[in-house]
Write a protein that holds these residues in place. Structure first.
Motif, mmCIF file in Angstrom:
data_model
loop_
_atom_site.group_PDB
_atom_site.id
_atom_site.type_symbol
_atom_site.label_atom_id
_atom_site.label_comp_id
_atom_site.label_asym_id
_atom_site.label_seq_id
_atom_site.Cartn_x
_atom_site.Cartn_y
_atom_site.Cartn_z
ATOM 1 N N ARG A 160 0.794 -1.042 -0.076
ATOM 2 C CA ARG A 160 -0.082 0.129 0.008
ATOM 3 C C ARG A 160 0.741 1.330 0.117
ATOM 4 N NH1 ARG A 160 -4.720 -2.266 3.575
ATOM 5 N NH2 ARG A 160 -5.766 -3.246 1.810
ATOM 6 N N MET A 165 1.301 0.326 -5.306
ATOM 7 C CA MET A 165 0.378 0.890 -6.248
ATOM 8 C C MET A 165 0.679 1.115 -7.696
ATOM 9 S SD MET A 165 -2.349 1.517 -4.399
ATOM 10 C CE MET A 165 -2.473 1.779 -2.625
ATOM 11 N N LEU A 169 -0.429 -1.750 -10.902
ATOM 12 C CA LEU A 169 -1.152 -1.324 -12.177
ATOM 13 C C LEU A 169 -0.591 -1.642 -13.273
ATOM 14 C CD1 LEU A 169 -2.088 2.512 -11.243
ATOM 15 C CD2 LEU A 169 -3.399 0.479 -11.096
ATOM 16 N N ALA A 170 1.104 -1.598 -13.232
ATOM 17 C CA ALA A 170 1.825 -1.894 -14.477
ATOM 18 C C ALA A 170 1.565 -3.480 -14.687
ATOM 19 C CB ALA A 170 3.218 -1.624 -14.298
ATOM 20 N N PHE A 172 -0.845 -5.568 -13.633
ATOM 21 C CA PHE A 172 -2.046 -5.847 -14.129
ATOM 22 C C PHE A 172 -2.229 -5.408 -15.401
ATOM 23 C CE2 PHE A 172 -3.506 -5.876 -9.480
ATOM 24 C CZ PHE A 172 -3.628 -7.336 -9.477
ATOM 25 N N LEU A 173 -1.782 -4.344 -15.964
ATOM 26 C CA LEU A 173 -1.744 -4.139 -17.346
ATOM 27 C C LEU A 173 -1.232 -4.963 -18.362
ATOM 28 C CD1 LEU A 173 -2.965 -1.923 -19.167
ATOM 29 C CD2 LEU A 173 -0.600 -1.066 -19.367
ATOM 30 N N TYR A 175 -0.954 -8.148 -17.401
ATOM 31 C CA TYR A 175 -2.009 -9.231 -17.116
ATOM 32 C C TYR A 175 -3.129 -9.234 -18.214
ATOM 33 C CZ TYR A 175 -5.046 -12.868 -15.265
ATOM 34 O OH TYR A 175 -5.606 -14.023 -15.169
ATOM 35 N N SER A 176 -3.751 -7.998 -18.479
ATOM 36 C CA SER A 176 -4.802 -7.908 -19.139
ATOM 37 C C SER A 176 -4.376 -7.980 -20.914
ATOM 38 C CB SER A 176 -5.525 -6.459 -19.020
ATOM 39 O OG SER A 176 -4.972 -5.726 -17.819
ATOM 40 N N ILE A 177 -3.256 -7.712 -21.200
ATOM 41 C CA ILE A 177 -3.114 -7.957 -22.444
ATOM 42 C C ILE A 177 -2.420 -9.312 -22.752
ATOM 43 C CG2 ILE A 177 -1.717 -7.163 -24.455
ATOM 44 C CD1 ILE A 177 -1.127 -4.480 -22.964
ATOM 45 N N PRO A 178 -2.950 -10.194 -23.845
ATOM 46 C CA PRO A 178 -2.605 -11.466 -24.020
ATOM 47 C C PRO A 178 -1.270 -11.215 -24.467
ATOM 48 C CG PRO A 178 -4.922 -11.299 -24.701
ATOM 49 C CD PRO A 178 -4.387 -9.668 -24.139
ATOM 50 N N VAL B 392 -11.815 -12.919 -17.930
ATOM 51 C CA VAL B 392 -10.344 -12.362 -18.627
ATOM 52 C C VAL B 392 -10.099 -13.515 -19.367
ATOM 53 C CG1 VAL B 392 -8.169 -11.563 -18.376
ATOM 54 C CG2 VAL B 392 -9.888 -10.577 -16.988
ATOM 55 N N ALA B 441 -7.190 -4.691 -24.461
ATOM 56 C CA ALA B 441 -6.579 -4.272 -23.354
ATOM 57 C C ALA B 441 -7.409 -3.536 -22.311
ATOM 58 C CB ALA B 441 -5.167 -3.493 -23.611
ATOM 59 N N LEU B 444 -10.125 -5.828 -20.686
ATOM 60 C CA LEU B 444 -9.753 -6.875 -19.776
ATOM 61 C C LEU B 444 -9.037 -6.061 -18.429
ATOM 62 C CD1 LEU B 444 -7.850 -9.535 -22.068
ATOM 63 C CD2 LEU B 444 -10.322 -9.384 -21.179
ATOM 64 N N TYR B 445 -8.401 -5.123 -18.694
ATOM 65 C CA TYR B 445 -7.838 -4.332 -17.624
ATOM 66 C C TYR B 445 -9.201 -3.940 -16.629
ATOM 67 C CZ TYR B 445 -4.613 -1.094 -15.124
ATOM 68 O OH TYR B 445 -3.725 -0.633 -14.231
ATOM 69 N N VAL B 448 -9.872 -7.033 -14.928
ATOM 70 C CA VAL B 448 -9.000 -7.445 -13.752
ATOM 71 C C VAL B 448 -9.071 -6.412 -12.647
ATOM 72 C CG1 VAL B 448 -6.560 -7.420 -13.354
ATOM 73 C CG2 VAL B 448 -7.504 -8.159 -15.451
ATOM 74 N N MET B 449 -9.399 -5.158 -12.860
ATOM 75 C CA MET B 449 -9.618 -4.168 -11.599
ATOM 76 C C MET B 449 -10.586 -4.648 -10.666
ATOM 77 S SD MET B 449 -7.673 -1.638 -11.321
ATOM 78 C CE MET B 449 -6.014 -2.695 -12.026
#
Lengths: 362, 467, 353
Positions: A160, A165, A169-170, A172-173, A175-178, B392, B441, B444-445, B448-449
């Motif tokens: 925290r 933080m 964010l980085a 998880f970003l 993670y969200s892009i295959p 996701v 992106a 999915l972001y 994920v959040m």
């Protein structure tokens, strides 16, 4: 200890059963589905005729027939004249193949058949692709460990805070892009002149790599290899990054709040010793267990990244075989994939038993 | 200007509708549903606390709001992004083709025709009305007058030019000359008739007896942009009216992205819903009954889990072209039910051993009631925490399959298929890569959040640091 | 009553003195005052009991003495912890670490989780020895075996290689005691050492602790418990805690014969007394301990007090000296030297089953 050995023996015995179940299922799907090999051969012939420009074929698409002997040949090749279980057992090598003089020749004997795309033995085709995928898998996995373990530890200790933080964010970003999309985006940005033309657009090595290697220009070869491997590697590690970092962080957080950490502090040990010797050792358990699963990825490569970056590994071989309906190769890849996955599972159990003294398998 | 404001208003109304539906109607339905199933109307205090905690994590909570509102709104995409008019009126004839289209999507068991003949709406021909054309003329009859004028001058000029070149054949003319002349005259005559008919329409338009209300973005996902000058793919250009460009076959990318969003999310929700439902069932049976049922099922789950699922789906897809539902069921059967069984099974084992369940069993409460009333609510906790990450993963799988060409049928609006085109054109048409990448992106972001916030709300990490 | 009877001569040296200790925690945005102004002292070579219900702040007090309050979410807000005249709260963490384990050591409530599951008992026993006293591995091992022998673990040298999960609960607690006493600390803090154990083991463990205290050198013990029977059995002086504050301090004998605070009386009344034949049912204190976040203003106990007055709801009473060595925090007591009420007298409205 005795219970453990018998547990692993039982696990090992389960491998063939699992293996047979899976391969039989896929074999059955291939055999049962409409548009099997003969239909495919027919379409291929049709396509060939269309490309030749023979207009006559259009009128008789439906009636177009393969020569009878070609059909027979295909039938024999795919054992279509035998029932599915018998055909499967011939493929497996536990049933005599009458068409080849009643010999037992299948997977068990190491006969994976002949690829009709490469006109080469399936086994050697697959084995020749192994080193490429393994190189990527191994380097990628090592990179993940080297980056994620310290990062996860740091994030847990600075829970925290600003650092936590932003890295979250980085991560998880990522993670969200295959992975393959990341490769594509990176190739767009750094493989074309859009942002900075820095890396090649795909490929495993430069064309003259082998010549340079033969000429002894090793430094150039390493540089060229790294230059080609950068973007696909990023794709390989990206999603794993998030999972491992967060796993490491949460695991360490859990352990930092554990009673035994308080005991260790009460003994007057230094903070460094408590965190890195006591808490970290425990939080590594769930991470080490993942090694077995990663083995599967190591060998199997990735369809998506190899296709995107045009790397001639196992993934691309599988993909091309699918497109070309190269069923012997497909079944071969399946065999390897399943076997590696199963040994990976057992490896995970072994590692767990090795690092966690509490674990007792029954 | 008023035109743009009106479109914005239209968009706002739809978004508002989506918002109201998500914030008020859906929770109400959910509550009614629970009531019908016989659960108490209020959540347990523990759940309420978790929900409160989730709301306190603003990033996750707003992501959740955003994605649900967008998804619910996207269920009405046929009314926002479509080449069909919301309402078309010509003299005394009125039709609602976009609404019909939406009804067909929303209610797949019956078909309402959204087809309107050109000839019924003052256009020439028997095919579907060109709503965009109609809308433009209905809004600006002066434009139509100008176009007609242009056509009339063109017609006269062409006719004169023709006659100058091919004079009216005399009596000694050869047969082919006569035939050619007659054909040309017929052609000109037909054009003249069309012109005449259109002029009659002009009167209708000018008299305000026709009207057309188009959706906000008047291009559907399957429509090719013939109105553009250059060949596809077209780069994004605001002047030409293609804000995100077109793909290789000339389809507008805007509707592709939006419909792709809907289909991806719907796919993931279906796969997650079916898979988790089945997984809960299997895991519940395993955990509740235990014994040999558990052992056998556990082996099956292990074997099933060793199947390389992407590979298997690709093999099957290479043989039969899967539809949305086939692909969803394949995903459910091959992967999505597996992971959750472990957690539900463990949860059932744990809950069953607890005193209150044993007491319920002892006092003769039926298995079904014990499972649904006592154990299931607890077993749902891992499901809820896993669902966002599952979604996701399933969106990722769909995009991957589409990307490799083993996914939804060609022509389905899909992000993965666009990414494949992006790979093929990475050097010259970067927008085909950038746009789906950004869409994927960011979607999915956001999910994920949500997932991270749910995890944090359900299992807050207590950070305790000693020194 | 265990050791030497003490007279209340002030000449005994104080080993530990806690003054106005306040330890707060952040609980979902609110401040929980777990320990809110605690004063007590422990003499050298004394067994001191700290009694209270769960949530009264006794464990937090002990952890504050060791400065083992996790930060976040907690912090020591103020006060002094004087250990042999030195304020522990002023020390740096490095200096504090030299005291932990060496001068003050601690035994925890949960023997199941208090030991690191992935290291052997031997490793965990010797690491503190090697850390504090420069000792060869061999010496440390010998000392560990010796300690395990002392705490009554058979075949000690072989069991050094065992992991915590291979020990039973009682054995683990013995190992914990061995670990805590292996460096002969001046003060041993035992935080409910027997709560998680079987009743038969409890007595053994307590006896062991007291025995070892004499065998390994004269150290003081601070015994934290909710069990007054254990206190009566083992301690010389005792403090009763409620709501993060000390409510009454006295020598054990006096506290049991002459309790002043209504809470103490309630606690004693809830003890089974086989010597009182007439007593038919046990008394209980009405109500439950409030959540740590909503202790009342004024006296912490008035919500459950059978004899509360209006002033109790408004004004927090002070800890006042009732007699030599006996302090009590109650308006009713400070107002006058109330005649000792017979302890477990069955006040009719005082108890509900």
């Amino acid at each position: 200890m005795h219970g453990m050995i018998s547990y692993f023996i039982r696990r090992l015995l389960l491998i063939p059963i699992t293996f047979v179940c899976i391969t039989f299922m896929v074999y059955g799907i291939m055999r049962l589905s409409p548009g099997g090999p003969i239909e495919q051969a027919r379409t291929q012939m049709l396509m060939a005729q269309m490309q030749e420009g023979g207009g006559g074929a259009f009128s008789q698409i439906g009636e177009l027939a393969l020569p009878q002997d070609a059909i027979d040949q295909l039938k024999i090749y795919y054992k279509l004249h035998r029932s599915i279980p018998v055909g499967y057992m011939i493929w497996l090598g536990v049933w005599p193949d009458d068409d080849r003089g009643g010999i037992f020749s299948g997977i068990i004997q190491g006969d994976f058949g002949i690829s009709y795309r490469y006109s080469d033995s399936v086994l050697s085709t697959i084995v020749s692709k192994f080193p490429i995928s393994v190189t990527f898998g191994l380097i990628g996995y090592l990179a993940t460990w080297i980056v994620c373990i310290p990062l996860g530890v740091q994030k847990a200790l600075l829970h925290r805070t600003w650092f936590d933080m932003t890295t979250s964010l980085a991560v998880f970003l990522g993670y969200s892009i295959p992975g393959f999309v990341a490769c594509l985006a990176l190739m767009l940005m750094f493989g074309t002149s859009l942002v900075w033309d820095l890396f090649p657009l795909g490929g495993f090595r430069s064309e003259n790599w082998n010549d340079m290697w033969a000429a002894g220009n090793i430094w150039w070869c390493i540089k060229d290899q790294a230059w080609h491997m950068f973007i696909p590697l990023v794709g390989y590690v990206m999603s794993g990054f998030a999972t491992m970092t967060i796993l490491m962080k949460n695991s360490l957080l859990d352990n930092l709040g554990a009673d035994y950490v308080r005991t260790a502090f009460a003994k007057g040990l230094s903070e460094r010793r408590v965190i890195f010797l006591h808490a970290l050792r425990n939080s590594m358990i769930p991470i080490c267990v993942g090694i077995g699963g990663a083995i599967g990825l190591l060998f199997a490569g990735s369809f998506l990244i190899e296709k995107t970056c045009n790397i001639p590994g196992m993934g691309l071989l599988g993909f091309n075989s699918l497109i070309e309906r190269d069923y012997p190769v497909l079944m071969g890849i399946l065999v390897f994939g399943v076997l590696i996955r199963l040994t990976g599972n057992i490896l995970s159990d072994l590692i767990l038993a090795f690092i966690d003294p509490r674990v007792r398998f029954k | 200007m008023t035109h743009i404001l009106f479109k914005l208003l239209q968009l706002l109304v739809v978004l508002l509708l989506g918002f109201v539906l998500t914030t008020y109607v859906l929770p109400w339905f959910f509550r009614c549903f629970l009531r019908i199933l016989g659960y108490p109307a209020e959540f347990s205090p523990v759940t309420q606390k978790r929900i409160r905690r989730f709301r306190a994590i603003r990033r996750g909570y707003w992501s959740f709001k955003l994605i649900t509102v967008l998804f619910v709104t996207s269920l009405f995409l046929e009314l926002i992004v479509s080449s069909k008019a919301l309402m078309i009126r010509y003299e005394d004839r009125t039709a609602y083709p976009a609404l019909c289209e939406w009804l067909n999507m929303a209610w797949p068991f019956g078909e309402v025709s959204s087809f309107n003949k050109k000839s019924d709406f003052g256009q020439i021909g028997e095919s579907e009305v060109d709503y965009r054309q109609f809308a433009i003329y209905a809004a600006h009859p002066a434009l139509m007058r100008k176009d007609l004028e242009k056509e009339r001058t063109a017609l006269t000029a062409e006719k004169e030019a023709y006659l100058a070149e091919h004079p009216t054949p005399g009596p000694d003319a050869r047969r082919f000359e006569v035939r050619r002349y007659e054909r040309a005259m017929k052609r000109f005559g037909k054009r003249g008739e069309t012109l005449l008919a259109l002029e009659k329409n002009l009167a209708v338009f000018e008299g305000g007896r026709a009207g057309c209300w188009m959706p906000v973005y008047p291009v559907g996902p399957g429509d090719l942009r013939y109105d553009l000058k250059s060949n596809p793919p077209n780069r994004p250009s605001l002047e030409e009216g293609v804000p995100l460009g077109t793909d290789m076959s000339g389809r507008d990318v805007v509707p592709l992205m939006l419909y792709g969003f809907r289909i991806s999310l719907a796919f993931a929700l279906v796969v997650a819903g079916l898979g988790y439902g089945f997984g809960i069932l299997v895991g519940g049976v395993q955990g509740y009954y235990g014994g040999w049922v558990d052992i056998v099922t556990q082996r099956v789950v292990e074997i099933w889990g060793s199947i390389p699922f992407l590979f298997t789906i690709m093999i099957i897809a290479s043989i039969v072209q899967p539809s949305f539902w086939i692909l969803a069921v394949l995903m459910v059967v091959l992967t999505s039910w597996l992971g959750i069984t472990y957690y539900v099974r463990a949860e059932f084992y744990r809950e069953k051993a607890k005193d209150y369940v044993q007491a319920a069993i002892g006092s003769g409460v039926s298995d079904w009631r014990i499972i649904t009333r006592h154990i299931l609510p607890n077993a749902l906790v891992p499901v809820v925490t896993f669902a966002p990450f599952g979604i996701v993963a399933y969106i990722g799988s769909l995009v991957s399959l589409d990307y490799l060409g083993f996914g939804l049928p060609p022509g389905t609006p899909s992000w993965g298929a666009l990414l494949r085109q992006g790979l093929e054109n990475v050097k010259f048409y970067p927008h085909l890569t950038i746009i789906p990448t950004v869409a994927l992106a960011s979607t999915l972001y956001t999910v994920v959040m949500i997932g991270e916030a749910v995890r944090e709300a359900f299992d807050p990490k207590v950070f305790s640091r000693l020194r | 009553m265990a050791t030497t009877a003490t007279t209340a001569d002030g000449a005994r040296k104080k080993l530990l003195e806690v003054k106005g200790l306040r330890t707060y925690f952040d609980v979902e945005g609110q401040t929980a005052k777990a320990v809110d102004g605690v004063d007590f002292f422990i003499h050298e070579n004394e067994v001191f009991g700290l009694v209270g219900e769960s949530g009264s702040g006794k464990s937090v007090t002990a952890l504050s003495v060791m400065r083992l309050i996790p930060d976040p979410p907690g912090w020591i807000d103020g006060g002094e912890v004087l250990f042999r005249g030195k304020n522990l709260l002023d020390l740096t963490y490095d200096e504090m670490r030299k005291i932990r384990g060496n001068d003050i050591s601690m035994i925890f409530q949960e023997p199941m989780t208090a030991l690191n599951p992935v290291y052997s008992i031997g490793f965990q026993l010797t690491e503190a020895l090697q850390h504090h006293q420069v000792m060869s591995r061999q010496d440390a091992r010998e000392r560990a075996v010796e300690m395990l022998d002392l705490v009554g673990i058979p075949d000690a040298s072989r069991r050094l290689g065992n992991y915590p999960h291979e020990f039973s609960g009682g054995m683990r607690q013995r190992a914990m005691i061995a670990m805590a006493l292996s460096l002969t600390p001046h003060l041993l803090i035992a935080d409910e050492p027997t709560t998680a154990l079987d009743v038969t083991i409890q007595a053994q463990i307590l006896e062991l602790m007291l025995d070892l205290r004499q065998q390994t050198g004269d150290s003081s013990i601070m015994l934290i418990t909710h069990d007054l029977a254990v206190v009566a059995e083992t301690c010389e002086r005792v403090a009763v805690m409620y709501g993060g504050k000390i409510q009454e301090v006295a020598e054990v004998k006096r506290l049991f014969t002459n309790p002043e605070h209504p809470y103490t009386r309630g606690l004693l009344a809830s003890l089974p007394r086989p010597d009182r034949v007439k007593q038919k049912r046990l008394q209980t204190i009405p109500g439950i301990v409030p959540s740590i976040l909503d202790f009342p203003k004024g006296c912490k106990f008035w919500t459950r007090c059978p004899v509360k007055e209006d002033v109790c709801e408004q004004v927090e009473p002070e800890l006042v000296k009732v007699e030599e060595g006996h302090w009590c925090r109650c308006h009713l007591v400070s107002a006058a030297e109330t005649p000792p009420v017979e302890a477990p007298a069955g006040e009719p409205e005082g108890g509900t089953e």
